[in-house]
Design a protein around this motif. Structure first.
Motif, mmCIF file in Angstrom:
data_model
loop_
_atom_site.group_PDB
_atom_site.id
_atom_site.type_symbol
_atom_site.label_atom_id
_atom_site.label_comp_id
_atom_site.label_asym_id
_atom_site.label_seq_id
_atom_site.Cartn_x
_atom_site.Cartn_y
_atom_site.Cartn_z
ATOM 1 N N GLY A 158 0.846 -1.189 0.000
ATOM 2 C CA GLY A 158 0.000 0.000 0.000
ATOM 3 C C GLY A 158 0.882 1.239 0.000
ATOM 4 N N ASN A 159 0.397 2.265 -0.632
ATOM 5 C CA ASN A 159 1.193 3.486 -0.686
ATOM 6 C C ASN A 159 1.350 4.082 0.702
ATOM 7 N N SER A 160 2.244 5.030 0.778
ATOM 8 C CA SER A 160 2.494 5.667 2.063
ATOM 9 C C SER A 160 1.183 6.208 2.636
ATOM 10 N N GLY A 161 0.920 5.907 3.874
ATOM 11 C CA GLY A 161 -0.283 6.401 4.527
ATOM 12 C C GLY A 161 -1.496 5.518 4.311
ATOM 13 N N SER A 162 -1.323 4.426 3.591
ATOM 14 C CA SER A 162 -2.477 3.552 3.341
ATOM 15 C C SER A 162 -2.856 2.751 4.579
ATOM 16 N N GLY A 163 -1.923 2.675 5.531
ATOM 17 C CA GLY A 163 -2.253 1.987 6.783
ATOM 18 C C GLY A 163 -1.576 0.642 6.960
ATOM 19 N N LYS A 164 -0.444 0.436 6.271
ATOM 20 C CA LYS A 164 0.269 -0.846 6.381
ATOM 21 C C LYS A 164 0.806 -1.069 7.788
ATOM 22 N N SER A 165 1.453 -0.034 8.289
ATOM 23 C CA SER A 165 2.074 -0.212 9.602
ATOM 24 C C SER A 165 0.999 -0.403 10.667
ATOM 25 N N HIS A 166 -0.088 0.301 10.498
ATOM 26 C CA HIS A 166 -1.223 0.145 11.404
ATOM 27 C C HIS A 166 -1.727 -1.302 11.344
ATOM 28 N N LEU A 167 -1.821 -1.803 10.141
ATOM 29 C CA LEU A 167 -2.285 -3.181 9.948
ATOM 30 C C LEU A 167 -1.326 -4.183 10.588
ATOM 31 N N ASP A 181 8.679 -4.490 8.167
ATOM 32 C CA ASP A 181 8.019 -3.317 7.584
ATOM 33 C C ASP A 181 9.015 -2.692 6.604
ATOM 34 N N GLU A 182 8.510 -2.008 5.613
ATOM 35 C CA GLU A 182 9.367 -1.403 4.585
ATOM 36 C C GLU A 182 10.280 -2.462 3.967
ATOM 37 N N ALA A 183 9.693 -3.569 3.594
ATOM 38 C CA ALA A 183 10.495 -4.699 3.125
ATOM 39 C C ALA A 183 11.294 -4.372 1.874
ATOM 40 N N THR A 212 5.258 -3.467 2.118
ATOM 41 C CA THR A 212 6.015 -2.561 1.255
ATOM 42 C C THR A 212 5.095 -1.488 0.669
ATOM 43 N N GLN A 213 5.673 -0.333 0.450
ATOM 44 C CA GLN A 213 4.910 0.748 -0.171
ATOM 45 C C GLN A 213 4.693 0.468 -1.648
ATOM 46 N N ARG A 214 5.711 -0.138 -2.232
ATOM 47 C CA ARG A 214 5.688 -0.286 -3.679
ATOM 48 C C ARG A 214 6.098 -1.695 -4.059
ATOM 49 N N GLN A 248 -9.707 3.412 0.865
ATOM 50 C CA GLN A 248 -9.463 4.408 1.908
ATOM 51 C C GLN A 248 -8.278 3.962 2.753
ATOM 52 N N ARG A 249 -7.779 4.908 3.515
ATOM 53 C CA ARG A 249 -6.758 4.564 4.491
ATOM 54 C C ARG A 249 -7.326 3.500 5.441
ATOM 55 N N GLY A 250 -6.544 2.474 5.689
ATOM 56 C CA GLY A 250 -7.010 1.431 6.606
ATOM 57 C C GLY A 250 -7.874 0.366 5.953
ATOM 58 N N ALA A 251 -8.125 0.520 4.634
ATOM 59 C CA ALA A 251 -8.910 -0.508 3.939
ATOM 60 C C ALA A 251 -7.981 -1.321 3.045
ATOM 61 N N ALA A 264 -11.737 -3.640 6.473
ATOM 62 C CA ALA A 264 -11.376 -2.391 7.151
ATOM 63 C C ALA A 264 -10.648 -2.776 8.437
ATOM 64 N N VAL A 265 -9.405 -2.390 8.506
ATOM 65 C CA VAL A 265 -8.585 -2.799 9.648
ATOM 66 C C VAL A 265 -9.069 -2.097 10.909
ATOM 67 N N GLY A 266 -9.138 -2.845 11.986
ATOM 68 C CA GLY A 266 -9.648 -2.301 13.237
ATOM 69 C C GLY A 266 -8.624 -1.460 13.989
ATOM 70 N N ALA A 267 -9.026 -1.035 15.153
ATOM 71 C CA ALA A 267 -8.184 -0.138 15.955
ATOM 72 C C ALA A 267 -7.009 -0.885 16.566
#
Ligand SMILES: Nc1ncnc2c1ncn2[C@@H]1O[C@H](COP(=O)(O)OP(=O)(O)OP(=O)(O)O)[C@@H](O)[C@H]1O
Ligand SMILES: [Mg+2]
Length: 491
Positions: A32-41, A138-140, A181-183, A230-233, A249-252
């Motif tokens: 997912g692109n930067s801010g898409s919520g990968k790290s959150h996931l 992260d950031e593989a 990864t972002q890309r 969306q972010r987090g999806a 949709a990734v939870g909290a």
């Protein structure tokens, strides 16, 4: 038997789950692109599976150090433990301790090297320790770049090889790669190809979208949907997630990616209060780069190795501790010892009991990891108690010399020697047998006499006069002797 991790909700509002056992066997790729919520996931995944599976997090930016606070991960500061990384990795495998390898603070080359050393050591651990572990990277694309990156060839090759091993051959050894990864286009193809589960987040670039569609076996047109996420999806697919593309949709999350104060939450396997305390007062990092909240700093490699050897640590909530200089820390420890030595009952308590009390006091002052061990502490207490017995009139350097001499004596004679030495340096008469015994924590004057006899035998002291109440003891190494007893001086 499945073991589901709750990662959020599907578009239909049903719980979205990841089958942990399946995931261990089939790995996961998040894009997912930067801010898409990968790290959150990834954080959600780690939190939801914490305590159920060992977790190793390769953390280029120190985002995951906060897991330690809640879930008891050990944070390893790669910049501080460069030489011990392989040993720590091996022991973490052996003891199944969850670890966050914080690579922040290293340059790109350093990050790649540290990650490869660590991953290789995880990979090469003995067969007996091939326990299942999630290895989250992260950031593989940093560690497994598709093309030459900023790093030197050596470092890049080493890290790529380690990542390839992890993803291609890790499974048999219990290692399940979970990489983000972002890309996709920037991630080495063979590394990406080994994952059977995918979670695709918002993606803008056609080339990434095309790669994602290929990996998921989707029509390119279908992959267009990634653009609108969306972010987090995320759209998930794979044996551990769903057989058909599933929108999630990734939870909290419970912990923050730095900064925000984590709240305490009990974990199933709390270790003893000792470990908890150790973690609680682990050394904190110096001021972080501007506008980033302070991450906790990892302990020294030695401390970490010891802690890993003691078993998995308990969770803790760390308050930021002030960074003290070595001198300030030493002074604070000295003050605690002085305070404890002032307690007349101290002599009669076992060293281990006193030491526990001491550790608590240290932790309260955020000195936990620096607290002397029981032997060093006992010695310092003895020194301090001898000093207090004759507080005045002694030159500091003479006292240091006495301590120096005493340290070379058998340990159980150190205290008596110091007590008598201090009396001599202070120009005081030799303490009576019962005073010496009390100093030992004993009521038996016989014990004092035995100790003096032993000191005499090894020629650390020479009794010059042993008349009742007027014993005079010479200390050849200090070139001093105790004063004549007052009883006599006064008569
Ligand atoms: N499911 C979610 N619910 C609530 N907030 C979210 C969710 N996903 C992401 N966020 C928030 O969005 C922001 C960006 O998310 P995150 O850091 O996970 O992005 P990222 O894909 O890792 O970006 P980068 O590639 O730049 O690291 C964060 O502040 C995060 O807390
Ligand atoms: Mg991120």
């Amino acid at each position: 038997m499945g073991a589901d991790i709750d990662i959020g909700a599907t578009a239909a509002g049903a719980p979205a789950t990841l089958d942990l056992e399946e995931l261990l066997a089939t790995r996961l790729l998040v894009q997912g692109n930067s801010g898409s919520g990968k790290s959150h996931l990834l954080r959600r995944l780690l939190e939801q599976s914490a305590g159920r599976v060992q977790q190793i997090v390769i953390d280029p930016e120190g985002d995951y150090v906060s897991l330690a606070a809640r879930y008891g991960h050990i944070v390893l500061d790669a910049a501080e433990c460069a030489h011990e990384l392989a040993t720590i990795a091996a022991r973490a495998r052996q003891h199944r301790v969850s670890v966050v390898l914080n690579l922040e603070g290293l340059d790109v080359d350093g990050q790649l090297r540290a990650a490869s050393v660590f991953l290789n050591a995880l990979f090469e651990c003995e067969r007996d320790y091939w326990f299942p572990a999630l290895v989250v990277v992260d950031e593989a694309q940093l560690f497994a770049p598709a093309a030459a990156a900023d790093a030197s060839d050596d470092a890049r090759r080493a890290s790529l090889a380690a990542m390839t091993n992890l993803m291609c051959r890790g499974r048999k050894r219990g290692l399940a790669g979970v990489i983000a990864t972002q890309r996709l286009a920037k991630l080495a193809k063979n590394v990406a190809a080994e994952a059977s589960n995918f979670l695709m987040g918002r993606t803008f670039l056609d080339i990434d979208m095309a790669r994602a569609a290929d990996l998921l076996g989707m029509e390119r047109r279908q992959a267009e949907a990634f653009r609108d996420l969306q972010r987090g999806a995320f759209i998930g697919l794979g044996p551990a997630i769903a057989r058909r593309p599933l929108r999630i949709a990734v939870g909290a999350v419970e912990t923050a990616d730095r900064g925000a104060a984590p709240r305490l939450m009990p974990l199933p396997e709390a270790a003893g209060p000792e470990d908890l305390q150790d973690l609680l007062f682990a050394r904190m990092e110096e001021p972080a780069p501007p506008r980033r909240p302070r991450p906790p700093r990892a302990d020294s490699a030695q401390t970490i190795l010891e802690r890993i050897d003691r078993g998995a640590p308990a969770p803790f909530v760390a308050a930021p501790a002030p960074e003290l200089s070595d001198e300030e820390r030493e002074a604070a420890i000295e003050a605690i010892i002085a305070q404890m030595a002032a307690d007349a009952g101290a002599a009669f308590q076992p060293a281990a009991t006193l030491h526990r009390d001491f550790l608590v006091r240290c932790r309260i002052r955020r000195l936990g990891p620096h607290a002397p061990d029981v032997a060093a502490f006992a010695e310092r207490m003895t020194v301090e108690r001898a000093r207090r017995a004759y507080p005045d009139g002694v030159e500091a350097d003479e006292w240091m010399r006495a301590i120096d001499v005493a340290r070379r004596l058998p340990r159980d004679l150190l205290g008596v020697y110091l007590l008598i030495g201090r009396a001599a340096l202070a120009g005081e008469p030799c303490p009576m047998d019962d005073e010496i015994a009390r100093f030992f924590g004993s009521h038996s004057p016989g014990r004092a006499r035995r100790a003096l006899g032993q000191l005499e035998q090894i020629e650390a002291i020479v009794t010059r006069s042993d008349a009742p109440n007027r014993r005079v003891i010479a200390l050849p190494d200090l070139d001093r002797e105790t004063a004549l007893a007052r009883v006599e001086a006064e008569t």
